[in-house]
Scaffold this motif. Structure first.
Motif, mmCIF file in Angstrom:
data_model
loop_
_atom_site.group_PDB
_atom_site.id
_atom_site.type_symbol
_atom_site.label_atom_id
_atom_site.label_comp_id
_atom_site.label_asym_id
_atom_site.label_seq_id
_atom_site.Cartn_x
_atom_site.Cartn_y
_atom_site.Cartn_z
ATOM 1 N N ASN A 52 0.815 -1.216 0.000
ATOM 2 C CA ASN A 52 0.000 0.000 0.000
ATOM 3 C C ASN A 52 0.850 1.267 0.000
ATOM 4 N N LYS A 53 2.141 1.118 -0.236
ATOM 5 C CA LYS A 53 3.073 2.260 -0.317
ATOM 6 C C LYS A 53 3.151 3.042 0.987
ATOM 7 N N THR A 54 3.078 2.333 2.104
ATOM 8 C CA THR A 54 3.225 2.939 3.418
ATOM 9 C C THR A 54 4.686 2.833 3.840
ATOM 10 N N VAL A 55 5.247 3.902 4.367
ATOM 11 C CA VAL A 55 6.625 3.911 4.845
ATOM 12 C C VAL A 55 6.700 3.145 6.169
ATOM 13 N N LEU A 56 7.739 2.340 6.338
ATOM 14 C CA LEU A 56 7.908 1.545 7.551
ATOM 15 C C LEU A 56 9.204 1.896 8.252
ATOM 16 N N ILE A 57 9.139 1.954 9.579
ATOM 17 C CA ILE A 57 10.365 2.013 10.374
ATOM 18 C C ILE A 57 10.152 1.139 11.606
ATOM 19 N N CYS A 58 11.254 0.648 12.158
ATOM 20 C CA CYS A 58 11.150 -0.216 13.331
ATOM 21 C C CYS A 58 12.468 -0.189 14.106
ATOM 22 N N ASP A 59 12.471 -0.832 15.258
ATOM 23 C CA ASP A 59 13.723 -0.948 15.997
ATOM 24 C C ASP A 59 14.330 -2.317 15.697
ATOM 25 N N SER A 60 15.587 -2.490 16.065
ATOM 26 C CA SER A 60 16.327 -3.690 15.680
ATOM 27 C C SER A 60 15.828 -4.968 16.358
ATOM 28 N N ASN A 61 15.074 -4.864 17.439
ATOM 29 C CA ASN A 61 14.559 -6.041 18.130
ATOM 30 C C ASN A 61 13.209 -6.495 17.592
ATOM 31 N N SER A 62 12.712 -5.819 16.597
ATOM 32 C CA SER A 62 11.395 -6.105 16.044
ATOM 33 C C SER A 62 11.462 -7.252 15.041
ATOM 34 N N ASP A 63 10.384 -8.029 14.963
ATOM 35 C CA ASP A 63 10.287 -9.067 13.936
ATOM 36 C C ASP A 63 10.310 -8.461 12.540
ATOM 37 N N VAL A 64 9.891 -7.230 12.434
ATOM 38 C CA VAL A 64 9.814 -6.540 11.153
ATOM 39 C C VAL A 64 11.207 -6.208 10.614
ATOM 40 N N ALA A 65 12.193 -6.123 11.491
ATOM 41 C CA ALA A 65 13.543 -5.711 11.095
ATOM 42 C C ALA A 65 14.119 -6.571 9.981
ATOM 43 N N GLN A 66 13.759 -7.838 9.934
ATOM 44 C CA GLN A 66 14.314 -8.714 8.895
ATOM 45 C C GLN A 66 13.812 -8.369 7.492
ATOM 46 N N ARG A 67 12.784 -7.545 7.403
ATOM 47 C CA ARG A 67 12.209 -7.202 6.098
ATOM 48 C C ARG A 67 12.647 -5.842 5.572
ATOM 49 N N LEU A 68 13.425 -5.103 6.364
ATOM 50 C CA LEU A 68 13.810 -3.752 5.973
ATOM 51 C C LEU A 68 15.320 -3.618 5.859
ATOM 52 N N GLU A 69 15.737 -2.622 5.098
ATOM 53 C CA GLU A 69 17.152 -2.281 5.033
ATOM 54 C C GLU A 69 17.591 -1.701 6.370
ATOM 55 N N ASP A 70 18.865 -1.828 6.666
ATOM 56 C CA ASP A 70 19.403 -1.340 7.939
ATOM 57 C C ASP A 70 19.118 0.135 8.187
ATOM 58 N N LYS A 71 19.062 0.943 7.134
ATOM 59 C CA LYS A 71 18.869 2.380 7.335
ATOM 60 C C LYS A 71 17.480 2.732 7.857
ATOM 61 N N TYR A 72 16.562 1.744 7.908
ATOM 62 C CA TYR A 72 15.219 1.981 8.452
ATOM 63 C C TYR A 72 14.992 1.223 9.757
ATOM 64 N N ILE A 73 16.087 0.725 10.324
ATOM 65 C CA ILE A 73 16.035 -0.033 11.572
ATOM 66 C C ILE A 73 16.881 0.721 12.594
ATOM 67 N N PHE A 74 16.315 0.950 13.775
ATOM 68 C CA PHE A 74 16.981 1.807 14.746
ATOM 69 C C PHE A 74 17.177 1.107 16.088
ATOM 70 N N ASP A 75 18.351 1.338 16.691
ATOM 71 C CA ASP A 75 18.642 0.836 18.034
ATOM 72 C C ASP A 75 18.406 1.909 19.086
ATOM 73 N N ASP A 76 18.541 3.140 18.675
ATOM 74 C CA ASP A 76 18.457 4.284 19.579
ATOM 75 C C ASP A 76 17.057 4.899 19.480
ATOM 76 N N PHE A 77 16.336 4.949 20.613
ATOM 77 C CA PHE A 77 14.969 5.473 20.612
ATOM 78 C C PHE A 77 14.907 6.927 20.170
ATOM 79 N N LYS A 78 15.914 7.725 20.534
ATOM 80 C CA LYS A 78 15.917 9.132 20.121
ATOM 81 C C LYS A 78 15.983 9.235 18.601
#
Length: 134
Positions: A52-78
């Motif tokens: 649906n062309k929705t932008v995704l972001i997640c943290d590195s502990n998320s199950d979703v992290a395996q589906r995204l490039e590293d630049k959209y996965i974050f370890d730091d909450f800030k």
């Protein structure tokens, strides 16, 4: 504000509060999907969101992290929340991110995905069988 403006704002608010009966209906009005830190599950909604062309972001502990490039996965909450703010405030950044994520997701043909999965399953079966025999 005028009564007309107030009524228009009220209509928007009511639309936002309307109960959604399906994930597809939910995703229609969604521009950014933030898979919250340490939230499990979500693979299905991620696939649907990307379709649906929705932008995704997640943290590195998320199950979703395996589906995204590293630049959209974050370890730091800030940094995670700073990125949400940037995506919220910039149509250009959302568009650039959406295009990049869809290119990344579709980088393999269905045959390549099938072949890679088949090979991994064959290897896992061999390891499992050798473990059982020993």
């Amino acid at each position: 504000s005028t009564r007309k403006e107030s009524s228009a704002a009220s209509d928007v608010y009511k639309r936002q509060l309307k109960f959604k009966t399906s994930i597809d209906e939910f995703l229609v009005d969604l521009y950014i999907y933030c898979h919250l830190p340490r939230l499990i599950g979500g693979g299905g909604i991620v696939s649907m969101a990307l379709r649906n062309k929705t932008v995704l972001i997640c943290d590195s502990n998320s199950d979703v992290a395996q589906r995204l490039e590293d630049k959209y996965i974050f370890d730091d909450f800030k940094v995670f929340f700073k990125n949400i703010e940037e995506l919220t405030n910039s149509v250009e950044k959302r568009l650039e991110t959406m295009i990049s994520q869809n290119l990344f997701l579709n980088r393999y043909s269905e045959k390549e995905v099938y072949d890679n999965t088949r090979i991994k399953l064959e290897n896992a079966t061999k390891i499992f069988n050798s473990y059982i025999k020993s």
